[in-house]
Design an enzyme around this catalytic site. Sequence first.
Site, short mmCIF file in Angstrom:
data_model
loop_
_atom_site.label_atom_id
_atom_site.label_comp_id
_atom_site.label_asym_id
_atom_site.label_seq_id
_atom_site.Cartn_x
_atom_site.Cartn_y
_atom_site.Cartn_z
N ARG A 120 0.52 5.72 6.15
CA ARG A 120 1.46 4.61 6.40
C ARG A 120 2.25 4.90 7.65
NH1 ARG A 120 2.55 1.59 0.84
NH2 ARG A 120 0.79 0.27 1.33
N GLN A 125 -0.80 0.15 10.72
CA GLN A 125 -0.37 -1.06 10.01
C GLN A 125 -1.39 -2.20 10.09
OE1 GLN A 125 3.61 -2.03 11.26
NE2 GLN A 125 4.53 -0.88 9.61
N ASP A 128 -4.05 -1.80 7.44
CA ASP A 128 -3.58 -1.47 6.09
C ASP A 128 -4.05 -2.49 5.06
OD1 ASP A 128 -2.21 -0.80 3.81
OD2 ASP A 128 -0.37 -0.27 4.86
N SER A 131 -1.78 -3.20 2.01
CA SER A 131 -0.70 -4.16 2.27
C SER A 131 -1.23 -5.59 2.36
CB SER A 131 0.03 -3.81 3.57
OG SER A 131 0.75 -2.64 3.40
N TYR A 231 5.38 5.75 -0.64
CA TYR A 231 4.95 5.52 -2.02
C TYR A 231 5.94 6.14 -3.00
CZ TYR A 231 0.37 4.16 -0.21
OH TYR A 231 -0.64 3.52 0.45
P1 NAD Z 1 2.83 0.39 -4.30
O1 NAD Z 1 1.86 -0.74 -4.44
O2 NAD Z 1 2.27 1.78 -4.33
O3 NAD Z 1 3.92 0.27 -5.47
C1 NAD Z 1 4.59 -0.94 -5.70
C2 NAD Z 1 6.05 -0.69 -5.94
O4 NAD Z 1 6.23 -0.11 -7.24
C3 NAD Z 1 6.71 0.27 -4.96
O5 NAD Z 1 7.78 -0.37 -4.32
C4 NAD Z 1 7.19 1.42 -5.85
O6 NAD Z 1 8.39 2.00 -5.38
C5 NAD Z 1 7.39 0.72 -7.17
N1 NAD Z 1 7.47 1.59 -8.35
C6 NAD Z 1 6.73 2.69 -8.65
N2 NAD Z 1 7.15 3.24 -9.82
C7 NAD Z 1 8.16 2.45 -10.28
C8 NAD Z 1 9.00 2.49 -11.44
N3 NAD Z 1 8.87 3.42 -12.37
N4 NAD Z 1 9.93 1.53 -11.56
C9 NAD Z 1 10.08 0.56 -10.63
N5 NAD Z 1 9.33 0.47 -9.53
C10 NAD Z 1 8.38 1.41 -9.35
O7 NAD Z 1 3.71 0.22 -3.00
P2 NAD Z 1 3.38 -0.62 -1.68
O8 NAD Z 1 3.68 -2.04 -1.91
O9 NAD Z 1 1.99 -0.30 -1.24
O10 NAD Z 1 4.38 -0.05 -0.58
C11 NAD Z 1 5.50 0.69 -0.81
C12 NAD Z 1 6.35 0.73 0.47
O11 NAD Z 1 5.66 1.19 1.61
C13 NAD Z 1 6.87 -0.64 0.83
O12 NAD Z 1 8.26 -0.54 0.96
C14 NAD Z 1 6.26 -0.97 2.13
O13 NAD Z 1 7.11 -1.73 2.95
C15 NAD Z 1 5.98 0.37 2.72
N6 NAD Z 1 4.85 0.28 3.64
C16 NAD Z 1 4.94 0.87 4.87
C17 NAD Z 1 3.87 0.78 5.76
C18 NAD Z 1 3.95 1.40 7.12
O14 NAD Z 1 4.99 1.82 7.54
N7 NAD Z 1 2.83 1.50 7.82
C19 NAD Z 1 2.72 0.13 5.39
C20 NAD Z 1 2.65 -0.46 4.14
C21 NAD Z 1 3.72 -0.37 3.26
#
Ligand code: NAD
Length: 374
Positions: A120, A125, A128, A131, A231
């Site tokens: 990430r 991006q 990804d 995403s 994550y």
């Molecule tokens: P994910 O699909 O792995 O998880 C979904 C959500 O579930 C996450 O927000 C996680 O914190 C939450 N979660 C896990 N356990 C939990 C619990 N027990 N209770 C409540 N919530 C819980 O996550 P995702 O959508 O793939 O991405 C997570 C983060 O990464 C996002 O904030 C996103 O903006 C960021 N991201 C960054 C980049 C980058 O910088 N290149 C790319 C993609 C995503």
Amino acid sequence: MLIGIPREARPGETRVAATPETVKKIAASGKHDIVVESGAGTASSIPDADYQAAGARIGNATETLGADLVLKVRAPTSDETGALKRGAVLIGLLDPYDASGVEALARSGVTGFALERLPRITRAQSMDVLSSQANIAGYKAVVLAADQYGRFMPMLMTAAGTVKAARVLVLGVGVAGLQAIATAKRLGAVIEASDVRPSVKDQVESLGGKWVDVPYETDEERQIAEGVGGYARPMPPAWMQRQGAIIADRCKLMDIVITTALIPGRPAPKLIKAETVAAMKPGAVIVDLAVEQGGNVEGSELGTIAVRNGVKIVGLANLPAMVAADASALYARNVLNFLALSLNVKSGDYALARDDEIVQATLVCDNGQAVSRP
Ligand code: NAD
């Protein structure tokens, strides 16, 4: 080089790894022979003729799977794996946490890149896939919930009286959760949301949602909650218990709950207990987006809409495949951007960029061996 785009073989998989838009770019140099399996794009509303117009030819499964470079959406089935050519490169969602699947792929002699492993970092991006597909899943989760819910989502004032807006709770506010909030907001719902990562609070509030706080009681909890590489990590049992109690209270008031919580490579955390479901309002709808990883909700069943005490729990799998045309369009662009690390689309020159950290991070098998990772 022969580049193959097979029709996805897994049941219910409607997406395709290349579209006429991306085929046209790969074909532009004239140096590569691109073969698309007949019907590969049908479920995404892309006729064979559009691939031909973009510079590909239409072939069969054997030919596309036997190519030097194979672009796929899902990990190959065992039949598909048998048709891959030793030494070929395979790019797709290869299930890197399924050790036996990766072993089988390694035995076929392909060099496999699992896009779930993309780091990430800013440069990755545009590639990804998690995403791009989670965004679609978050949107579709709300659309499915609206469809299953026996009431309006927005507040309405009519001559026959006022209708209350639906109350929606989103648990897990990553990419899918944020899109679920935005979509439910557009439909006029009143929204609450919660996540383990504290950094998400501002994002929820900026989308017009109310943050449901689960306080930390120790530095350890606070530190684990920050996650790693974007994550989440599994939270300690004491925090999960406090979260369970707070969520149970909120769920009683909700009309729709969307759960999206995931922890890479592990079963999904259980956020909603059976007794919480039992205490919800009849007619309420839960959409469990984590159902393929074991589910966030006790009682959700993969591939079905279960009804428990009058509450519907939607456990349908692969929501992006229900928005096939856009899911394929975004996925195919992600794949093209990943491929562009090794393929110069203008000149057609191709050299696997083995030194690139993105390429290294996604490598799951090479030279007949699975690549082991911590
Ligand atoms: P994910 O699909 O792995 O998880 C979904 C959500 O579930 C996450 O927000 C996680 O914190 C939450 N979660 C896990 N356990 C939990 C619990 N027990 N209770 C409540 N919530 C819980 O996550 P995702 O959508 O793939 O991405 C997570 C983060 O990464 C996002 O904030 C996103 O903006 C960021 N991201 C960054 C980049 C980058 O910088 N290149 C790319 C993609 C995503």
